[in-house]
Design a protein around this motif. Structure first.
Motif, PDB file in Angstrom:
ATOM      1  N   ILE A  11       0.839  -1.201   0.000  1.00 40.12           N
ATOM      2  CA  ILE A  11       0.000   0.000   0.000  1.00 40.12           C
ATOM      3  C   ILE A  11       0.874   1.251   0.000  1.00 40.12           C
ATOM      4  CG2 ILE A  11      -1.624   1.368   1.387  1.00 40.12           C
ATOM      5  CD1 ILE A  11      -2.902  -1.326   2.225  1.00 40.12           C
ATOM      6  N   ALA A  12       1.898   1.272   0.840  1.00 42.48           N
ATOM      7  CA  ALA A  12       2.802   2.425   0.904  1.00 42.48           C
ATOM      8  C   ALA A  12       3.491   2.641  -0.438  1.00 42.48           C
ATOM      9  CB  ALA A  12       3.832   2.235   2.019  1.00 42.48           C
ATOM     10  N   GLY A  13       3.940   1.559  -1.053  1.00 43.73           N
ATOM     11  CA  GLY A  13       4.578   1.652  -2.365  1.00 43.73           C
ATOM     12  C   GLY A  13       3.633   2.181  -3.423  1.00 43.73           C
ATOM     13  N   SER A  14       2.408   1.728  -3.397  1.00 39.86           N
ATOM     14  CA  SER A  14       1.409   2.194  -4.353  1.00 39.86           C
ATOM     15  C   SER A  14       1.129   3.677  -4.176  1.00 39.86           C
ATOM     16  CB  SER A  14       0.102   1.409  -4.195  1.00 39.86           C
ATOM     17  OG  SER A  14       0.311   0.059  -4.498  1.00 39.86           O
ATOM     18  N   LEU A  15       1.020   4.112  -2.917  1.00 42.93           N
ATOM     19  CA  LEU A  15       0.781   5.532  -2.655  1.00 42.93           C
ATOM     20  C   LEU A  15       1.965   6.373  -3.116  1.00 42.93           C
ATOM     21  CD1 LEU A  15      -0.864   5.348   0.880  1.00 42.93           C
ATOM     22  CD2 LEU A  15      -1.984   5.934  -1.286  1.00 42.93           C
ATOM     23  N   TRP A  16       3.176   5.894  -2.885  1.00 41.01           N
ATOM     24  CA  TRP A  16       4.357   6.626  -3.313  1.00 41.01           C
ATOM     25  C   TRP A  16       4.397   6.747  -4.835  1.00 41.01           C
ATOM     26  CZ3 TRP A  16       8.806   5.254  -6.112  1.00 41.01           C
ATOM     27  CH2 TRP A  16       9.812   6.225  -6.110  1.00 41.01           C
ATOM     28  N   LEU A  17       4.132   5.644  -5.535  1.00 42.72           N
ATOM     29  CA  LEU A  17       4.114   5.680  -7.001  1.00 42.72           C
ATOM     30  C   LEU A  17       3.014   6.591  -7.520  1.00 42.72           C
ATOM     31  CD1 LEU A  17       4.844   1.948  -7.915  1.00 42.72           C
ATOM     32  CD2 LEU A  17       6.333   3.924  -8.254  1.00 42.72           C
ATOM     33  N   ALA A  18       1.869   6.576  -6.878  1.00 46.83           N
ATOM     34  CA  ALA A  18       0.765   7.438  -7.294  1.00 46.83           C
ATOM     35  C   ALA A  18       1.154   8.901  -7.154  1.00 46.83           C
ATOM     36  CB  ALA A  18      -0.484   7.138  -6.476  1.00 46.83           C
ATOM     37  N   ALA A  19       1.840   9.241  -6.085  1.00 45.20           N
ATOM     38  CA  ALA A  19       2.262  10.628  -5.882  1.00 45.20           C
ATOM     39  C   ALA A  19       3.277  11.044  -6.942  1.00 45.20           C
ATOM     40  CB  ALA A  19       2.854  10.803  -4.493  1.00 45.20           C
ATOM     41  N   CYS A  20       4.155  10.141  -7.343  1.00 45.25           N
ATOM     42  CA  CYS A  20       5.167  10.447  -8.344  1.00 45.25           C
ATOM     43  C   CYS A  20       4.551  10.643  -9.723  1.00 45.25           C
ATOM     44  CB  CYS A  20       6.209   9.329  -8.422  1.00 45.25           C
ATOM     45  SG  CYS A  20       7.247   9.245  -6.959  1.00 45.25           S
ATOM     46  N   SER A  21       3.428  10.005  -9.965  1.00 48.02           N
ATOM     47  CA  SER A  21       2.823  10.078 -11.288  1.00 48.02           C
ATOM     48  C   SER A  21       1.638  11.026 -11.330  1.00 48.02           C
ATOM     49  CB  SER A  21       2.400   8.675 -11.736  1.00 48.02           C
ATOM     50  OG  SER A  21       1.388   8.194 -10.873  1.00 48.02           O
ATOM     51  N   GLU A  22       1.547  11.919 -10.362  1.00 48.93           N
ATOM     52  CA  GLU A  22       0.451  12.864 -10.315  1.00 48.93           C
ATOM     53  C   GLU A  22       0.433  13.711 -11.591  1.00 48.93           C
ATOM     54  OE1 GLU A  22      -0.417  16.564  -7.486  1.00 48.93           O
ATOM     55  OE2 GLU A  22       0.042  14.686  -6.454  1.00 48.93           O
ATOM     56  N   ASP A  23      -0.750  13.927 -12.131  1.00 46.52           N
ATOM     57  CA  ASP A  23      -0.885  14.697 -13.359  1.00 46.52           C
ATOM     58  C   ASP A  23      -0.504  16.160 -13.138  1.00 46.52           C
ATOM     59  OD1 ASP A  23      -1.707  12.474 -14.803  1.00 46.52           O
ATOM     60  OD2 ASP A  23      -3.810  12.801 -14.333  1.00 46.52           O
ATOM     61  N   TYR A  24      -0.244  16.848 -14.252  1.00 47.18           N
ATOM     62  CA  TYR A  24       0.173  18.243 -14.210  1.00 47.18           C
ATOM     63  C   TYR A  24      -1.004  19.209 -14.298  1.00 47.18           C
ATOM     64  CZ  TYR A  24       5.093  17.093 -14.560  1.00 47.18           C
ATOM     65  OH  TYR A  24       6.359  16.637 -14.299  1.00 47.18           O
ATOM     66  N   GLY A  25      -2.213  18.713 -14.322  1.00 45.13           N
ATOM     67  CA  GLY A  25      -3.384  19.583 -14.468  1.00 45.13           C
ATOM     68  C   GLY A  25      -3.755  19.703 -15.934  1.00 45.13           C
ATOM     69  N   THR A  26      -4.472  20.754 -16.256  1.00 39.82           N
ATOM     70  CA  THR A  26      -4.958  20.912 -17.627  1.00 39.82           C
ATOM     71  C   THR A  26      -4.100  21.896 -18.412  1.00 39.82           C
ATOM     72  OG1 THR A  26      -6.494  22.642 -16.922  1.00 39.82           O
ATOM     73  CG2 THR A  26      -7.345  20.380 -16.985  1.00 39.82           C
TER      74      THR A  26
END
Length: 153
Positions: A11-26
């Motif tokens: 779960i921690a790894g998934s959250l970390w990866l999700a934060a790294c791949s956060e979109d840049y917006g529109t």
């Protein structure tokens, strides 16, 4: 106990990866600019404003650079923080054909705020700021600087 620990680590790894791949917006058209679109590429991030003469003059150069290279992404950011229709109108008036982010990525990319315009940042595929260029740029000058930085790797 071991299974619980594995679950927590996953779960921690998934959250970390999700934060790294956060979109840049529109972008100026309201389309999402995903992290996947910009990751693993050189980024040329250009800060501009409508009232900045050199900014207006360098737009065709940045358009040419964006059209000539598929290994990098040219991204604009409006210095005055224009949003929505105002941003789209300004982009169209200047003839910008590359993506312009509605949200400033400076904090995410650890870009120092510049009081001079235009200001262009060169960021390598690992997300490191490699150069900050102040003033009007040309496609040839940016190509040369990018080549120099790539050879230093």
């Amino acid at each position: 106990m071991r299974r619980q620990l594995q679950t927590i680590v996953m779960i921690a790894g998934s959250l970390w990866l999700a934060a790294c791949s956060e979109d840049y917006g529109t972008d100026q058209h309201g389309r999402m600019v995903s992290a996947a679109q910009l990751q693993d590429r050189w980024l040329v991030i250009n800060y501009w404003a409508e009232w900045c003469g050199p900014c207006r003059k360098e737009v065709p150069e940045l358009n040419a650079l964006a059209a000539s290279r598929t290994d990098l992404a040219v991204v604009g950011v409006n210095y005055d923080g224009l949003q929505g229709e105002e941003l789209l109108k300004a982009v169209e008036q200047l003839g910008i054909r590359y993506s312009v982010l509605a949200l400033d990525p400076a904090e995410r990319l650890k870009l120092p705020r510049s009081d001079a315009l235009p200001s262009t940042y060169l960021i390598d595929p690992q997300g490191r700021v490699r150069d900050q260029l102040l003033g009007e740029q040309t496609a040839a000058g940016l190509q040369a600087r990018l080549t120099q930085l790539q050879q230093e790797e």
